[in-house]
Motif scaffolding. Structure first.
Motif, PDB file in Angstrom:
ATOM      1  N   ASN A   1      69.357  62.157  34.952  1.00  0.00           N
ATOM      2  CA  ASN A   1      68.993  60.754  34.834  1.00  0.00           C
ATOM      3  C   ASN A   1      68.628  60.093  36.157  1.00  0.00           C
ATOM      4  N   VAL A   2      69.332  60.415  37.218  1.00  0.00           N
ATOM      5  CA  VAL A   2      68.998  59.821  38.513  1.00  0.00           C
ATOM      6  C   VAL A   2      67.874  60.604  39.173  1.00  0.00           C
ATOM      7  N   ASP A   3      68.102  61.888  39.422  1.00  0.00           N
ATOM      8  CA  ASP A   3      67.089  62.689  40.117  1.00  0.00           C
ATOM      9  C   ASP A   3      65.787  62.745  39.322  1.00  0.00           C
ATOM     10  N   GLY A   4      65.916  62.945  38.012  1.00  0.00           N
ATOM     11  CA  GLY A   4      64.711  63.032  37.182  1.00  0.00           C
ATOM     12  C   GLY A   4      63.924  61.742  37.158  1.00  0.00           C
TER      13      GLY A   4
ATOM     14  N   ILE B   1      58.714  49.741  35.076  1.00  0.00           N
ATOM     15  CA  ILE B   1      59.671  48.892  34.363  1.00  0.00           C
ATOM     16  C   ILE B   1      60.732  49.818  33.790  1.00  0.00           C
ATOM     17  N   PHE B   2      61.973  49.627  34.210  1.00  0.00           N
ATOM     18  CA  PHE B   2      63.066  50.528  33.875  1.00  0.00           C
ATOM     19  C   PHE B   2      64.012  49.879  32.876  1.00  0.00           C
ATOM     20  N   LEU B   3      64.352  50.617  31.827  1.00  0.00           N
ATOM     21  CA  LEU B   3      65.319  50.129  30.844  1.00  0.00           C
ATOM     22  C   LEU B   3      66.728  50.414  31.362  1.00  0.00           C
ATOM     23  N   SER B   4      67.314  49.402  31.978  1.00  0.00           N
ATOM     24  CA  SER B   4      68.660  49.507  32.515  1.00  0.00           C
ATOM     25  C   SER B   4      69.657  49.005  31.470  1.00  0.00           C
ATOM     26  N   SER B   5      70.804  48.553  31.903  1.00  0.00           N
ATOM     27  CA  SER B   5      71.876  48.182  30.973  1.00  0.00           C
ATOM     28  C   SER B   5      72.792  47.146  31.605  1.00  0.00           C
ATOM     29  N   ARG B   6      73.437  46.365  30.748  1.00  0.00           N
ATOM     30  CA  ARG B   6      74.457  45.441  31.238  1.00  0.00           C
ATOM     31  C   ARG B   6      75.631  46.195  31.861  1.00  0.00           C
TER      32      ARG B   6
ATOM     33  N   LEU C   1      76.746  44.219  41.768  1.00  0.00           N
ATOM     34  CA  LEU C   1      76.967  45.263  40.767  1.00  0.00           C
ATOM     35  C   LEU C   1      78.233  46.033  41.096  1.00  0.00           C
ATOM     36  N   ARG C   2      79.062  46.270  40.071  1.00  0.00           N
ATOM     37  CA  ARG C   2      80.285  47.041  40.265  1.00  0.00           C
ATOM     38  C   ARG C   2      80.554  47.893  39.025  1.00  0.00           C
ATOM     39  N   PRO C   3      79.639  48.787  38.692  1.00  0.00           N
ATOM     40  CA  PRO C   3      79.787  49.596  37.477  1.00  0.00           C
ATOM     41  C   PRO C   3      81.069  50.413  37.493  1.00  0.00           C
ATOM     42  N   ASP C   4      81.737  50.448  36.344  1.00  0.00           N
ATOM     43  CA  ASP C   4      83.000  51.172  36.237  1.00  0.00           C
ATOM     44  C   ASP C   4      82.899  52.392  35.327  1.00  0.00           C
ATOM     45  N   THR C   5      81.671  52.794  35.008  1.00  0.00           N
ATOM     46  CA  THR C   5      81.433  54.010  34.239  1.00  0.00           C
ATOM     47  C   THR C   5      80.319  54.791  34.929  1.00  0.00           C
ATOM     48  N   LEU C   6      80.273  56.082  34.681  1.00  0.00           N
ATOM     49  CA  LEU C   6      79.184  56.884  35.239  1.00  0.00           C
ATOM     50  C   LEU C   6      77.846  56.411  34.682  1.00  0.00           C
ATOM     51  N   TYR C   7      77.821  56.020  33.427  1.00  0.00           N
ATOM     52  CA  TYR C   7      76.604  55.483  32.812  1.00  0.00           C
ATOM     53  C   TYR C   7      76.079  54.290  33.616  1.00  0.00           C
ATOM     54  N   GLY C   8      76.966  53.339  33.921  1.00  0.00           N
ATOM     55  CA  GLY C   8      76.562  52.174  34.694  1.00  0.00           C
ATOM     56  C   GLY C   8      76.141  52.525  36.108  1.00  0.00           C
ATOM     57  N   GLN C   9      76.833  53.476  36.716  1.00  0.00           N
ATOM     58  CA  GLN C   9      76.469  53.903  38.070  1.00  0.00           C
ATOM     59  C   GLN C   9      75.072  54.505  38.096  1.00  0.00           C
ATOM     60  N   VAL C  10      74.781  55.343  37.109  1.00  0.00           N
ATOM     61  CA  VAL C  10      73.468  55.989  37.034  1.00  0.00           C
ATOM     62  C   VAL C  10      72.363  54.947  36.864  1.00  0.00           C
ATOM     63  N   LYS C  11      72.586  54.001  35.976  1.00  0.00           N
ATOM     64  CA  LYS C  11      71.587  52.954  35.760  1.00  0.00           C
ATOM     65  C   LYS C  11      71.361  52.144  37.045  1.00  0.00           C
ATOM     66  N   ALA C  12      72.435  51.829  37.739  1.00  0.00           N
ATOM     67  CA  ALA C  12      72.313  51.044  38.968  1.00  0.00           C
ATOM     68  C   ALA C  12      71.539  51.807  40.039  1.00  0.00           C
ATOM     69  N   GLU C  13      71.757  53.107  40.145  1.00  0.00           N
ATOM     70  CA  GLU C  13      71.048  53.904  41.154  1.00  0.00           C
ATOM     71  C   GLU C  13      69.554  53.959  40.870  1.00  0.00           C
ATOM     72  N   VAL C  14      69.188  54.067  39.610  1.00  0.00           N
ATOM     73  CA  VAL C  14      67.764  54.124  39.279  1.00  0.00           C
ATOM     74  C   VAL C  14      67.119  52.755  39.469  1.00  0.00           C
ATOM     75  N   GLU C  15      67.851  51.687  39.155  1.00  0.00           N
ATOM     76  CA  GLU C  15      67.321  50.333  39.365  1.00  0.00           C
ATOM     77  C   GLU C  15      66.781  50.139  40.776  1.00  0.00           C
ATOM     78  N   ALA C  16      67.429  50.750  41.744  1.00  0.00           N
ATOM     79  CA  ALA C  16      67.099  50.515  43.147  1.00  0.00           C
ATOM     80  C   ALA C  16      65.660  50.881  43.484  1.00  0.00           C
ATOM     81  N   GLU C  17      65.022  51.741  42.664  1.00  0.00           N
ATOM     82  CA  GLU C  17      63.650  52.150  42.976  1.00  0.00           C
ATOM     83  C   GLU C  17      62.640  51.728  41.911  1.00  0.00           C
ATOM     84  N   ALA C  18      63.063  50.920  40.954  1.00  0.00           N
ATOM     85  CA  ALA C  18      62.136  50.411  39.941  1.00  0.00           C
ATOM     86  C   ALA C  18      61.559  49.069  40.388  1.00  0.00           C
ATOM     87  N   THR C  19      60.342  48.785  39.974  1.00  0.00           N
ATOM     88  CA  THR C  19      59.766  47.466  40.256  1.00  0.00           C
ATOM     89  C   THR C  19      60.525  46.390  39.493  1.00  0.00           C
TER      90      THR C  19
END
Length: 270
Positions: free
Chosen positions: A85-88, A101-106, A124-142
């Motif tokens: 999810n992150v690397d891909g 445009i990235f489909l992230s999550s609350r 951002l302070r994600p407390d699940t791996l799911y949230g962490q992954v979404k936050a990392e990808v957000e950093a490079e989306a427009t």
């Protein structure tokens, strides 16, 4: 406009595919399975691939997870979950090189105290791996769409099991949560295709299961009592003023009510 959409055959991505197509855009869906949507192109794609994409905008909704699970979707392979999810995703963004445009999550907000109003400027302070992954990808989306739970008609929709339990008289745990219709998520994508940058919350209703299942009972004639009302004050609602300033107007309770007959009809136990 030429739009490439990953994950356009998934439970959420199908709404994006339909909305983009109905909006008159030239849509190419990148997915493992062809879409059941006439008038769109298809190219085989899995996370990690870097296909050549002839598009003005890339909408990225593909997500690798255990079937039926998003939070906790890593199963027993958290490293593989992160790689896919992150690397891909980042490999795809960098290869494409255009507006994304990235489909992230609350889930990127994480464990704020109950009753917090979630605005895009909160740290951002994600407390699940799911949230962490979404936050990392957000950093490079427009643009990142921080979507709440997505509902809407279609086989395998998110409430099939809930409706089946209620109609069969099985116990249902009280719960209130924020929700948005898939068509309203699609309209958010349409509003951001050529403008906007950064994160946008996407949410509509604060919905109690008691109210939802009471409506299901009206439709079906079910005599079983809905669950007790949950404590809605413990739900962290999302401030969507930033998106609404661009003209986004979700369908609210009316859209939910109009969608329920089709959603009830698809429950396997009926």
């Amino acid at each position: 406009m030429k739009v490439a959409l990953t994950g356009g055959t998934g439970l959420v991505g199908r709404f994006l595919a339909q909305g983009l197509h109905k909006g008159g855009h030239d849509v190419t869906i990148l997915s493992r399975t062809p879409p059941d949507l006439p008038g769109v192109r298809h190219r085989h794609y899995a996370l990690g691939d870097t296909p050549d994409i002839a598009a003005d905008v890339l909408v990225h909704a593909a997500f690798h997870h255990e079937p039926g699970r998003y939070r906790g979707g890593e199963g027993t392979d958290p490293d593989g979950f992160r790689r896919a999810n992150v690397d891909g995703s980042l490999r795809l963004f960098r290869h494409f090189g255009g507006r994304t445009i990235f489909l992230s999550s609350r889930a990127v907000y994480g464990d704020y105290p109950a009753g917090t109003v979630m605005s895009e400027d909160l740290p951002l302070r994600p407390d699940t791996l799911y949230g962490q992954v979404k936050a990392e990808v957000e950093a490079e989306a427009t643009v990142s769409l921080r979507a709440t739970g997505v509902y809407g008609p279609g086989a395998g929709h998110k409430w099939e099991g809930l409706f089946a339990d209620h109609l069969a008289g099985r116990p249902v745990v009280p719960r209130a949560a924020t929700e948005v219709h898939g068509a309203d998520l699609a309209s958010a994508v349409l509003a951001l295709l050529i403008r906007g940058q950064g994160a946008f919350n996407v949410s509509d209703l604060l919905l109690d299961r008691r109210d939802l299942l009471a409506e299901v009972s009206v439709i079906t004639g079910c005599v079983h009592e809905p669950p007790a009302r949950a404590d809605a004050g413990r739900v962290n609602v999302m401030d969507c003023a930033k998106l609404k300033a661009l003209g986004w107007a979700p369908g609210g309770w009316g859209r939910l009510i109009s969608s329920l007959p089709a959603m009830v009809q698809s429950v396997p136990s009926r």
